[in-house]
Design a protein around this motif. Structure first.
Motif, PDB file in Angstrom:
ATOM      1  N   ASP A 146       0.816  -1.204   0.000  1.00  0.00           N
ATOM      2  CA  ASP A 146       0.000   0.000   0.000  1.00  0.00           C
ATOM      3  C   ASP A 146       0.853   1.259   0.000  1.00  0.00           C
ATOM      4  O   ASP A 146       0.320   2.358   0.024  1.00  0.00           O
ATOM      5  CB  ASP A 146      -0.911   0.022   1.236  1.00  0.00           C
ATOM      6  CG  ASP A 146      -1.957  -1.075   1.188  1.00  0.00           C
ATOM      7  OD1 ASP A 146      -2.283  -1.543   0.087  1.00  0.00           O
ATOM      8  OD2 ASP A 146      -2.440  -1.463   2.262  1.00  0.00           O
TER       9      ASP A 146
ATOM     10  N   ILE B 162       0.119   6.899  -1.074  1.00  0.00           N
ATOM     11  CA  ILE B 162      -0.220   7.801  -2.183  1.00  0.00           C
ATOM     12  C   ILE B 162      -0.780   9.113  -1.624  1.00  0.00           C
ATOM     13  O   ILE B 162      -0.445  10.197  -2.102  1.00  0.00           O
ATOM     14  CB  ILE B 162      -1.232   7.140  -3.149  1.00  0.00           C
ATOM     15  CG1 ILE B 162      -0.565   6.022  -3.952  1.00  0.00           C
ATOM     16  CG2 ILE B 162      -1.863   8.153  -4.090  1.00  0.00           C
ATOM     17  CD1 ILE B 162       0.349   6.483  -5.062  1.00  0.00           C
TER      18      ILE B 162
ATOM     19  N   LYS C 184      -2.860  13.682 -18.695  1.00  0.00           N
ATOM     20  CA  LYS C 184      -2.723  12.891 -17.474  1.00  0.00           C
ATOM     21  C   LYS C 184      -2.392  13.845 -16.339  1.00  0.00           C
ATOM     22  O   LYS C 184      -1.638  14.793 -16.517  1.00  0.00           O
ATOM     23  CB  LYS C 184      -1.609  11.843 -17.601  1.00  0.00           C
ATOM     24  CG  LYS C 184      -1.754  10.903 -18.789  1.00  0.00           C
ATOM     25  CD  LYS C 184      -2.941   9.996 -18.632  1.00  0.00           C
ATOM     26  CE  LYS C 184      -3.025   9.052 -19.833  1.00  0.00           C
ATOM     27  NZ  LYS C 184      -4.191   8.214 -19.802  1.00  0.00           N
TER      28      LYS C 184
ATOM     29  N   THR D 120       0.642   9.216 -10.833  1.00  0.00           N
ATOM     30  CA  THR D 120      -0.803   9.388 -10.673  1.00  0.00           C
ATOM     31  C   THR D 120      -1.276   8.833  -9.334  1.00  0.00           C
ATOM     32  O   THR D 120      -0.539   8.124  -8.649  1.00  0.00           O
ATOM     33  CB  THR D 120      -1.573   8.657 -11.793  1.00  0.00           C
ATOM     34  OG1 THR D 120      -1.359   7.252 -11.665  1.00  0.00           O
ATOM     35  CG2 THR D 120      -1.140   9.141 -13.167  1.00  0.00           C
ATOM     36  N   ASP D 121      -2.520   9.137  -8.998  1.00  0.00           N
ATOM     37  CA  ASP D 121      -3.083   8.667  -7.739  1.00  0.00           C
ATOM     38  C   ASP D 121      -3.382   7.169  -7.759  1.00  0.00           C
ATOM     39  O   ASP D 121      -3.732   6.597  -6.742  1.00  0.00           O
ATOM     40  CB  ASP D 121      -4.339   9.462  -7.362  1.00  0.00           C
ATOM     41  CG  ASP D 121      -5.434   9.391  -8.405  1.00  0.00           C
ATOM     42  OD1 ASP D 121      -5.204   8.844  -9.510  1.00  0.00           O
ATOM     43  OD2 ASP D 121      -6.536   9.897  -8.127  1.00  0.00           O
ATOM     44  N   TYR D 122      -3.229   6.514  -8.887  1.00  0.00           N
ATOM     45  CA  TYR D 122      -3.376   5.067  -8.965  1.00  0.00           C
ATOM     46  C   TYR D 122      -2.028   4.372  -9.176  1.00  0.00           C
ATOM     47  O   TYR D 122      -1.958   3.221  -9.608  1.00  0.00           O
ATOM     48  CB  TYR D 122      -4.410   4.643 -10.016  1.00  0.00           C
ATOM     49  CG  TYR D 122      -4.254   5.292 -11.379  1.00  0.00           C
ATOM     50  CD1 TYR D 122      -3.506   4.682 -12.386  1.00  0.00           C
ATOM     51  CD2 TYR D 122      -4.849   6.518 -11.653  1.00  0.00           C
ATOM     52  CE1 TYR D 122      -3.367   5.271 -13.617  1.00  0.00           C
ATOM     53  CE2 TYR D 122      -4.715   7.115 -12.891  1.00  0.00           C
ATOM     54  CZ  TYR D 122      -3.979   6.486 -13.863  1.00  0.00           C
ATOM     55  OH  TYR D 122      -3.839   7.080 -15.099  1.00  0.00           O
ATOM     56  N   GLY D 123      -0.925   5.080  -8.840  1.00  0.00           N
ATOM     57  CA  GLY D 123       0.394   4.470  -8.802  1.00  0.00           C
ATOM     58  C   GLY D 123       1.042   4.190 -10.135  1.00  0.00           C
ATOM     59  O   GLY D 123       1.788   3.227 -10.289  1.00  0.00           O
ATOM     60  N   ARG D 124       0.790   5.035 -11.119  1.00  0.00           N
ATOM     61  CA  ARG D 124       1.413   4.856 -12.427  1.00  0.00           C
ATOM     62  C   ARG D 124       2.203   6.114 -12.774  1.00  0.00           C
ATOM     63  O   ARG D 124       1.791   7.221 -12.460  1.00  0.00           O
ATOM     64  CB  ARG D 124       0.349   4.622 -13.493  1.00  0.00           C
ATOM     65  CG  ARG D 124       0.954   4.327 -14.853  1.00  0.00           C
ATOM     66  CD  ARG D 124      -0.013   3.720 -15.800  1.00  0.00           C
ATOM     67  NE  ARG D 124       0.695   3.308 -17.002  1.00  0.00           N
ATOM     68  CZ  ARG D 124       0.108   2.885 -18.089  1.00  0.00           C
ATOM     69  NH1 ARG D 124      -1.189   2.764 -18.141  1.00  0.00           N
ATOM     70  NH2 ARG D 124       0.816   2.534 -19.130  1.00  0.00           N
TER      71      ARG D 124
ATOM     72  N   ARG E 282       3.496   0.972 -14.358  1.00  0.00           N
ATOM     73  CA  ARG E 282       2.249   0.921 -13.583  1.00  0.00           C
ATOM     74  C   ARG E 282       2.477   0.142 -12.288  1.00  0.00           C
ATOM     75  O   ARG E 282       3.416  -0.628 -12.200  1.00  0.00           O
ATOM     76  CB  ARG E 282       1.107   0.314 -14.397  1.00  0.00           C
ATOM     77  CG  ARG E 282       1.282  -1.154 -14.709  1.00  0.00           C
ATOM     78  CD  ARG E 282       0.142  -1.719 -15.520  1.00  0.00           C
ATOM     79  NE  ARG E 282       0.300  -1.272 -16.890  1.00  0.00           N
ATOM     80  CZ  ARG E 282      -0.695  -1.048 -17.718  1.00  0.00           C
ATOM     81  NH1 ARG E 282      -1.917  -1.250 -17.357  1.00  0.00           N
ATOM     82  NH2 ARG E 282      -0.476  -0.613 -18.932  1.00  0.00           N
ATOM     83  N   ASP E 283       1.622   0.363 -11.324  1.00  0.00           N
ATOM     84  CA  ASP E 283       1.706  -0.297 -10.011  1.00  0.00           C
ATOM     85  C   ASP E 283       3.086  -0.100  -9.371  1.00  0.00           C
ATOM     86  O   ASP E 283       3.743  -1.045  -8.950  1.00  0.00           O
ATOM     87  CB  ASP E 283       1.384  -1.796 -10.123  1.00  0.00           C
ATOM     88  CG  ASP E 283      -0.006  -2.045 -10.659  1.00  0.00           C
ATOM     89  OD1 ASP E 283      -0.918  -1.275 -10.304  1.00  0.00           O
ATOM     90  OD2 ASP E 283      -0.204  -2.995 -11.436  1.00  0.00           O
TER      91      ASP E 283
END
Length: 135
Positions: free
Chosen positions: A35, A46, A65, A110-114, A127-128
């Motif tokens: 996390d 994040i 983006k 980004t806020d989704y870890g990319r 990504r991730d």
């Protein structure tokens, strides 16, 4: 002879199923669930990164983006002499990319870890993200 085939086929089917189950368990067990993102040896969520970072918008070949500017983020987490280092961005699936400061300073997280970098090949986009190692 017909009786032999009737016994062998279910045994082969069970062996194939067991191999499939073991393979699935191995793949899921080897995935890293995290996390946080480690940057320069420190763990951050994040949300923490977005609270200390500066939001930026970039234009890519996939459109606009939005995320945290990586150049400002490296300064915010305490990386000194930012252009003196190389940066390895690591994903939870084991994929990684090592970048010079000239490329890293153009990117966002980004806020989704990319991470995205304008005007670069998609192979640089990771990504991730689980770690940004400062070398």
């Amino acid at each position: 002879m017909n009786m032999g085939k009737e016994k062998i086929i279910p045994i082969i089917a069970m062996v194939v199923l067991i191999i499939g189950i073991i393979s699935t368990i191995y793949v899921h067990a080897s995935q890293i669930e995290k996390d946080t993102i480690k940057i320069n040896g420190q763990d951050f969520t994040i949300d923490q990164l977005f609270s200390i970072g500066v939001t930026n918008e970039i234009e890519t070949d996939e459109g606009e983006k939005e995320g945290i500017a990586l150049d400002k983020l490296m300064v915010a987490v305490g990386v000194g002499c930012t252009d003196c280092h190389k940066y390895t961005i690591k994903a939870k699936d084991g994929y990684q990319q090592t970048l010079d400061w000239d490329i890293l300073k153009t990117g966002i997280l980004t806020d989704y870890g990319r991470v995205y970098f304008p005007d670069t090949a998609h192979t640089f986009w990771v990504r991730d993200v689980i770690e940004i190692e400062v070398k």
